[in-house]
Each structure stands twice: as structure tokens, then as C-alpha cells.
Design an enzyme around this catalytic site. Structure first.
Site, mmCIF file in Angstrom:
data_model
loop_
_atom_site.group_PDB
_atom_site.id
_atom_site.type_symbol
_atom_site.label_atom_id
_atom_site.label_comp_id
_atom_site.label_asym_id
_atom_site.label_seq_id
_atom_site.Cartn_x
_atom_site.Cartn_y
_atom_site.Cartn_z
ATOM 1 N N ARG A 54 0.740 -1.043 -0.154
ATOM 2 C CA ARG A 54 0.369 0.155 -0.199
ATOM 3 C C ARG A 54 1.093 1.348 0.077
ATOM 4 O O ARG A 54 -0.282 2.797 -0.826
ATOM 5 C CB ARG A 54 -0.788 0.237 1.233
ATOM 6 C CG ARG A 54 -2.368 -0.745 1.069
ATOM 7 C CD ARG A 54 -2.931 0.365 -0.082
ATOM 8 N NE ARG A 54 -3.802 -0.267 -0.422
ATOM 9 C CZ ARG A 54 -3.817 -0.024 -1.574
ATOM 10 N NH1 ARG A 54 -3.666 1.185 -2.250
ATOM 11 N NH2 ARG A 54 -5.073 -1.067 -2.940
ATOM 12 N N VAL B 190 3.075 3.950 -9.615
ATOM 13 C CA VAL B 190 4.177 4.739 -8.572
ATOM 14 C C VAL B 190 5.308 5.044 -8.801
ATOM 15 O O VAL B 190 5.484 6.336 -8.528
ATOM 16 C CB VAL B 190 4.558 3.267 -7.595
ATOM 17 C CG1 VAL B 190 5.151 4.822 -6.050
ATOM 18 C CG2 VAL B 190 2.859 2.904 -6.369
ATOM 19 N N LEU C 60 1.499 -3.745 -11.735
ATOM 20 C CA LEU C 60 1.425 -2.940 -12.324
ATOM 21 C C LEU C 60 1.748 -1.484 -11.123
ATOM 22 O O LEU C 60 2.230 -0.412 -11.834
ATOM 23 C CB LEU C 60 0.492 -2.917 -13.550
ATOM 24 C CG LEU C 60 1.069 -1.493 -14.269
ATOM 25 C CD1 LEU C 60 1.984 -2.502 -15.299
ATOM 26 C CD2 LEU C 60 0.038 -1.164 -15.983
ATOM 27 N N ARG C 61 1.592 -1.991 -9.971
ATOM 28 C CA ARG C 61 1.821 -1.070 -9.199
ATOM 29 C C ARG C 61 2.327 -0.143 -9.129
ATOM 30 O O ARG C 61 2.491 0.702 -8.770
ATOM 31 C CB ARG C 61 0.555 -1.240 -7.764
ATOM 32 C CG ARG C 61 0.526 -0.188 -7.071
ATOM 33 C CD ARG C 61 -0.145 -1.083 -5.280
ATOM 34 N NE ARG C 61 0.388 0.178 -4.316
ATOM 35 C CZ ARG C 61 -0.846 0.419 -4.176
ATOM 36 N NH1 ARG C 61 -1.572 1.019 -5.029
ATOM 37 N NH2 ARG C 61 -0.806 1.649 -3.158
ATOM 38 N N ALA C 62 3.849 -0.868 -9.293
ATOM 39 C CA ALA C 62 5.303 -0.491 -8.990
ATOM 40 C C ALA C 62 5.866 0.505 -10.683
ATOM 41 O O ALA C 62 6.246 1.684 -10.221
ATOM 42 C CB ALA C 62 6.232 -1.121 -9.169
#
Ligand SMILES: [Zn+2]
Length: 702
Positions: A196, A281, A276-278
Site C-alpha cells: 500500500r 508509483v 503494475l502498481r510499481a
């Protein structure tokens, strides 16, 4: 504008933390910061100082839920606010969530009694409401009660706080910058919560004597006269606040060129991140950095800075890999993306439909135009794209030597930190023997722990076994019993026709009495010394532990493991819900050396004390796997019994799995169980039903 505490700009050093906080201040959509480090670095001081340099907030006057006058929350419990609601401008807010907070404190309290008896939705907002459009700070976030973690994750994922009791519900917007600090020595963070956080940084006390002296000098000056100190720094603070506000205003205009986006994807692929969050961010942080540096478009330098902060907690790594993102690997990934930047061959990538913000939930200003790489489904396409990129750019032989592979973690039995062992010859790790179904080991009495399938529970999640007048706040209404209690009084209360509503008074309310099963913390304390290390026997013992682990998983317990051998004890696995992690570390467990039994028990006691702070309702069960021998140090056996006495005094329930073998058995483990006031079982007695072969093997081996 000055804050009321130590000024942000006066904190010495900690450049990574400063930058991570500033980038989030510029672009809250980055998703917050997790700060890891030992106690006594000024990490909490710096976080608490952040609010004073954040841009001011416009809010609807009198709204306890911090509605934005430009876009008030249509579901606001204090609303609806008209289009011309009075508004005010106030400093940004930093709300601190204490580790031991109750659920009501976090999400707010809904008074179910007033709702039922007076028809009023009386709702007292909690910390999530207070933190909306501000910062929510959790010190020692790794010690946060699991239940609160779940609520926090829900709110963070939805941007909404939702409270429901017996069909009466309240919801309100809750978007906040999440900042956590923790000392990793005190336990791990749950992976979902770790993910998170947008960025992570390590905070360490400065080493140079000159810098350390400056830290102390400023602290003394501040403590001596806080107001004067703040006044002396007020220009600096105001300048920083202005620069942050200017960068935030500039952010929507920052362009993320296609080549830069490719670099982001390449870097993320090279470090083997999941999902894909990395990428998102990293892209957001790079854009915030460009805005901060007053650049109109993202450069490789912005991406390098962003990746260093966004990837350390997302790269796939083995348990004992060094933390962080090595510079040389980062350089290579950035360069490789540039090399590939020839004429484009993977499809249209300019000016796709542009109003999707792939991450959702963001609060402000990323530039969607430059974020969507191609087509109407930016998320899915972006993913496929970066996968291809991975295959082409970062070749397999680039990644493999650095352990970014996705092996299950076995076979990596290196560096457990105590392989040095005084006199500890280390033996190769024995493969675990086969597993079997174990019988349920449970705790005496009934607890209040999280729902599970082990010990008896009196908490709110089990079967309804009856009704009773409420004990404290009513949480689980027993409707039938409430109606039955109200029924005899209807005439006296003036209800004369059958169509009139039932008249319910407070005294009629009945709550459900529940009984179910709770989950526990099962802490294994495993003797890995030479006395247990005969290879076949250790394999069988591992098989037995693995069986207990699988059982613990099925019963939804948390598990942890302390081992002792050689020169001391180590926390091989901090309490976790991940049985895979436990199994991997068990398989690689090195054995050999002396038997510091007392150290093992004392370490276990420490772990249990920390865990009690984090999750006071989860009752622990200590499972000691030993043959009862102790060697090394002064009076090893007497020390072990002293440690066992302390655990017994803490009322820790325990089971000793007696691994003593041989023709003549001296009952050392049984004696220890007596001191622990716990049960003693032979490994064969662990199995439910007929003995498995692997269990018999333990008896035979020696
Ligand atoms: Zn409102």
C-alpha cells in the site's frame, strides 16, 4: 506559517526521507511513505513535522468530514452541503493512529441504540474522517492490530470509510496520505499493507561526528526554547512550503514522454516487481520529482530517484538479500531502455484516449494525458507492454545472477546470521520428511481472538448460542429476543392497532451471545543444535513441524518460529500468516552446534511480549520441539528451567514435542514441560488417527 513542533526544515540529514515526504506532498497520489529504521533516528520527528509545510486546505465550515467546498462528498454525514456552503482555509492536518486504537476510534462509532430507539443516525467520526485530505500517520505500523490493518486497507483501497451495524450504515470519503514508521527488528509488516505504501525509505542515524553534533545542537536549542527555535526557522519553513505548493501547481503540466515511460517499465521489469502498481508509483514519483525540480518533462534522473524510493519493497527478493535497489543495476536498466529507443515497433503510443487514471483513488494532479501509454485500456495494455519489454530489454541472464528469480526460496540456506557458531559445525539442511494430519492442539478456556478454527472463542463471529441484555455498546442485535422483550409492553406504551409500529425501548434491546472458534498464534521453538541434528531424524522432525504448520494455516493461525543452536537463538520467522514463508525457512534451516535452550525460550518470550502489544486478543500457543538437552554457558539446564518458569508466569500455554530417542530415555523434555506447566507429546502422538510412517521414523532414527 509555522507548525507547533520541531520544524521540518531543521531536521538534519535523512535526505531520502525528506525527499520521499516532499514528493508525496507534491503528489499525494504516490500513496505515502513507509520509513524503516532503528529507534532513535529522528524519523518520527520528521514525519510529524510534515503537516506544517503542506499546502493549506479549503474545507466546508463545520463539516467534521473535511469536505472540499469545490466537490463536497455527496454522502457526507454532515451534508448535504449546498453549492454555496461557507468555507474556510486551514493548515493541512496530520492525524496519528495509535497502535492500540479501537475499531471505533479508527472508523468512528455508530450509536445503534439511538438508531433503533430514536431513529437517529448518531455517528461520531473517527480518525479516518479526521485524516481525510490530510496525513494519517502510524508509528510502529508493524505492530498495528490485524483488525485495524484490514480496516485501513479497505479505506485506502476504496477511498471511503464504511461503517455498518445491524443494517444501519454510514459512509464518507477517506483519502489520506499514509505514512508509517517501523523498526523491522520488532516484526514484519503484512505484505498487503507493505504494498500500500507508495515509497519506502531506510532511516539511519548519521555517522559523521560533525552531523551528529549538529543534530544534538539543534535539539538542545529547540528543547530550550521551542518558540524561539521555530521563529528562527520560520523563513526556511515558509520557503519550503511555497516551493511544495508551487510544485503541486506545476505537476499537471509535467509531461511523461514515451521514452521515459519505457524506462519506467524497463526498470520495474528488471527488478522483477509483481503487478503494475510499481510502474504507476514510479511514474508518479518521477513526475512529482520533475515538478519539484521545475522541469517541464520527466528525465532519466527523475526516474532514477523515483525507482530508488518506489522499488525496494516491491522487488522480488530472497529473505536474506540486502535491502534497497543497487545503483549499478538501476543504471543498466535505464540504459537498456534507452538503447531500445529506436523507431517504434510496438504500436501506437501517442495521444490515446486520455482520461483514465489507471490507479484510481488518487487525490490530485497526475497528468492523465501523459500517463496513458496506449489505447482505451491503459492498465491492461501497459502491463502487456512492460512484460514484452522485460523479455526484450532485460534479458534473463541479466536478472538471474542477482537472485531475482522466482524460486520458492528453498536451497538458499545461506547467511542466517548465526552460522558462525562457537563450535557449531553446520550440517547441510535436511529435507523435511513427509507430512501428516495432526490432531488439534488447543488452548484452555475461551478467548476473544480473531475468528479461526483452533481454540474456543467468546468473540463476535461464532454461532449464536443465545441472547442477553447488551454488555456495553450493542454490536450484534438479537432481533427475535428484542421483539420478544418489547412485546408484553405494547399496550402500555400506547400501541393499540396491529398496523402501528412496534414501540421499542432501550431496555428491550438484546444482543446475540456467540460462541465460535478463534485463531491463535502458534510459536514454534525449535532445537536445531547438534543433539537433534542426526540427518534422518531432523528430516522427520521437520516433517512433523511442517504438518503442524499446515494445520495452523488451515486453522487460520499466525505462525512464528524461533530456533536455537550454536551461540544463541534467532527469530527465524517473525509471526506471520504466510505458511509458505515458514515452510521455506524451515526447509533451509541449518543445524549443528551447541544447544542454548534457555536462549531459545527467552527469545520466544520476547517475541510473545511484542506480539501481545500488537494483537492483545490473539492467544499464543508455544510449541517447543526439543529433546530436552541443553549445553553451553553456565548451568545450561538450570537456566532453561528458569526461562521456562518465566514463560509459565506469563501464562503462556505450551506443548513440548519430546524428541528424545534411544533405548534409555531420561525424560528431560517431560521435566521441562512440567516447569512450563504445559503438555508433553511424543511426535507420534501428534498425528490424528493412525500413525503415519514418517512419524514412526522419528522413533526409529537415532
Ligand atoms: Zn461534509
Amino acid at each position: 506559517m509555522t507548525g507547533s513542533g520541531f520544524p521540518f526544515s531543521a531536521v538534519v540529514g535523512m535526505d531520502d526521507l525528506r525527499l520521499a515526504l516532499v514528493l508525496n506532498a507534491v503528489s499525494p497520489a504516490i500513496g505515502g511513505v513507509l520509513v524503516q529504521g532503528e529507534k532513535g533516528t529522528a524519523k518520527s520527528t520528521m514525519v510529524r513535522a510534515l503537516a506544517a509545510v503542506l499546502p493549506q486546505v479549503r474545507a466546508v465550515t463545520g463539516c467534521r468530514f473535511n469536505c472540499d467546498p469545490a466537490a463536497p462528498d455527496p454522502e457526507c454525514p454532515d451534508g448535504p452541503h449546498g453549492t454555496r456552503a461557507p468555507e474556510l482555509t486551514r493548515p493541512s492536518r496530520l492525524v496519528e493512529l495509535p497502535v492500540g486504537a479501537t475499531e471505533d476510534r479508527l472508523v468512528g462509532a455508530l450509536d445503534i441504540e439511538r438508531a433503533l430507539t430514536e431513529g437517529v443516525k448518531a455517528y461520531e467520526p473517527g480518525l479516518l474522517a479526521a485524516a481525510h485530505r490530510g496525513v494519517l500517520y502510524v508509528d510502529e505500523v508493524n505492530l498495528l492490530h490485524d483488525h485495524l490493518v484490514d480496516l485501513l486497507l479497505d479505506a485506502a483501497a476504496l477511498g471511503t470509510c464504511y461503517v455498518e451495524r445491524e443494517g444501519v450504515s454510514v459512509r464518507h470519503a477517506a483519502r489520506f496520505l499514509l505514512v508509517g514508521t517501523m523498526n523491522p527488528e520488532e516484526g514484519e509488516l503484512r505484505p498487503q499493507l507493505l504494498d500500500r505504501f507508495g515509497l519506502t525509505v531506510e532511516a539511519a542515524a548519521p555517522r559523521q561526528p560533525g552531523t551528529r553534533a549538529e543534530v544534538v545542537r539543534r535539539r538542545l536549542a529547540y528543547d530550550d526554547n521551542p518558540a524561539a527555535f521555530r521563529a528562527a526557522w520560520s523563513d526556511e519553513e515558509a520557503g519550503l512550503a511555497r516551493r511544495i505548493a508551487a510544485a503541486r501547481a506545476r505537476l499537471p503540466g509535467v509531461v511523461l514522454p514515451d521514452a521515459a515511460l519505457r524506462q519506467v517499465a524497463s526498470v520495474c521489469a528488471a527488478f522483477g516487481v509483481d503487478g503494475l502498481r510499481a510502474d504507476l508509483v514510479t511514474a508518479r514519483a518521477a513526475m512529482a520529482h520533475a515538478a519539484w525540480e521545475e522541469r517541464p518533462e520527466v528525465t532519466a534522473e527523475d526516474i532514477r530517484v523515483a525507482a530508488r524510493l518506489a522499488l525496494p519493497h516491491r522487488r522480488r527478493r530472497q529473505p536474506f538479500d540486502a535491502p534497497g535497489v543497487p545503483d549499478d543495476e538501476l543504471d543498466r536498466a535505464l540504459e537498456e531502455a534507452m538503447d531500445d529507443d529506436g523507431p517504434d515497433d510496438d504500436g501506437p503510443d501517442d495521444d490515446g484516449p486520455d482520461d483514465d487514471d489507471p490507479g484510481g483513488g488518487g487525490t490530485s494532479g497526475t497528468n492523465p494525458k501523459s500517463m496513458s501509454p496506449n489505447g482505451p485500456e491503459p492498465t491492461a495494455n501497459g502491463s502487456a507492454d512492460s512484460q514484452q519489454q522485460a523479455g526484450r530489454d532485460a534479458s534473463a541472464d541479466h536478472r538471474d545472477p542477482k537472485n531475482h528469480g522466482d524460486g520458492a526460496g528453498n536451497g538458499n540456506g545461506n547467511g542466517n546470521g548465526d552460522g558462525d557458531g562457537n563450535g557449531g559445525r553446520e550440517l547441510p539442511a535436511a529435507p523435511p520428511g513427509s507430512v501428516f494430519r495432526v490432531k488439534r492442539l488447543d488452548l484452555p478456556g475461551a478467548g476473544l481472538g480473531a475468528p479461526g478454527r483452533r481454540s474456543r472463542s467468546r468473540s463476535g463471529d461464532g454461532r449464536v448460542t443465545g441472547a442477553r441484555p447488551p454488555q456495553g455498546r450493542l454490536t450484534r442485535l438479537h432481533l427475535a429476543a428484542t421483539i420478544a422483550a418489547a412485546a408484553p409492553h405494547q399496550l402500555a406504551r400506547g400501541r393499540t392497532t396491529p398496523s402501528a409500529p412496534l414501540v421499542v425501548r432501550r431496555g428491550d434491546l438484546r444482543e446475540a451471545r456467540l460462541e465460535g472458534r478463534e485463531s491463535n498464534l502458534v510459536l514454534f521453538v525449535v532445537d536445531a543444535s547438534g543433539s537433534m541434528a542426526a540427518r534422518s531424524r531432523m528430516g522427520a522432525v521437520k516433517g512433523a513441524i511442517l504438518s503442524l504448520l499446515i494445520d495452523a494455516y488451515q486453522r487460520r493461525d499466525k505462525v512464528g518460529m524461533v530456533t536455537f543452536r550454536g551461540s544463541g537463538a534467532q527469530l527465524l520467522l517473525p509471526p506471520t500468516s504466510s505458511v509458505e514463508a515458514a515452510a521455506a525457512r524451515l526447509a533451509a534451516l541449518p543445524t549443528g552446534g551447541r544447544t542454548p535452550l534457555a536462549a531459545g525460550l527467552l527469545r520466544a518470550r520476547e517475541v510473545l511480549r511484542t506480539e501481545r502489544l500488537r494483537d492483545p486478543r490473539r492467544r499464543p500457543l508455544l510449541v517447543l520441539v526439543t529433546d530436552g538437552r541443553a549445553t553451553g554457558g553456565q548451568e545450561p539446564l538450570a537456566s532453561a528451567h528458569r526461562a521456562a518458569t518465566l514463560l509459565a508466569a506469563d501464562r503462556v500455554a505450551s506443548v513440548v514435542v519430546d524428541c528424545e530417542t534411544g533405548l534409555v530415555r531420561i525424560g528431560l523434555a517431560a521435566a521441562l514441560a512440567a516447569t512450563l506447566r504445559g503438555a508433553v507429546l511424543e511426535p507420534g502422538e501428534l498425528a490424528a488417527g493412525p500413525l503415519a510412517d514418517s512419524v514412526r521414523m522419528i522413533r526409529k532414527a537415532a
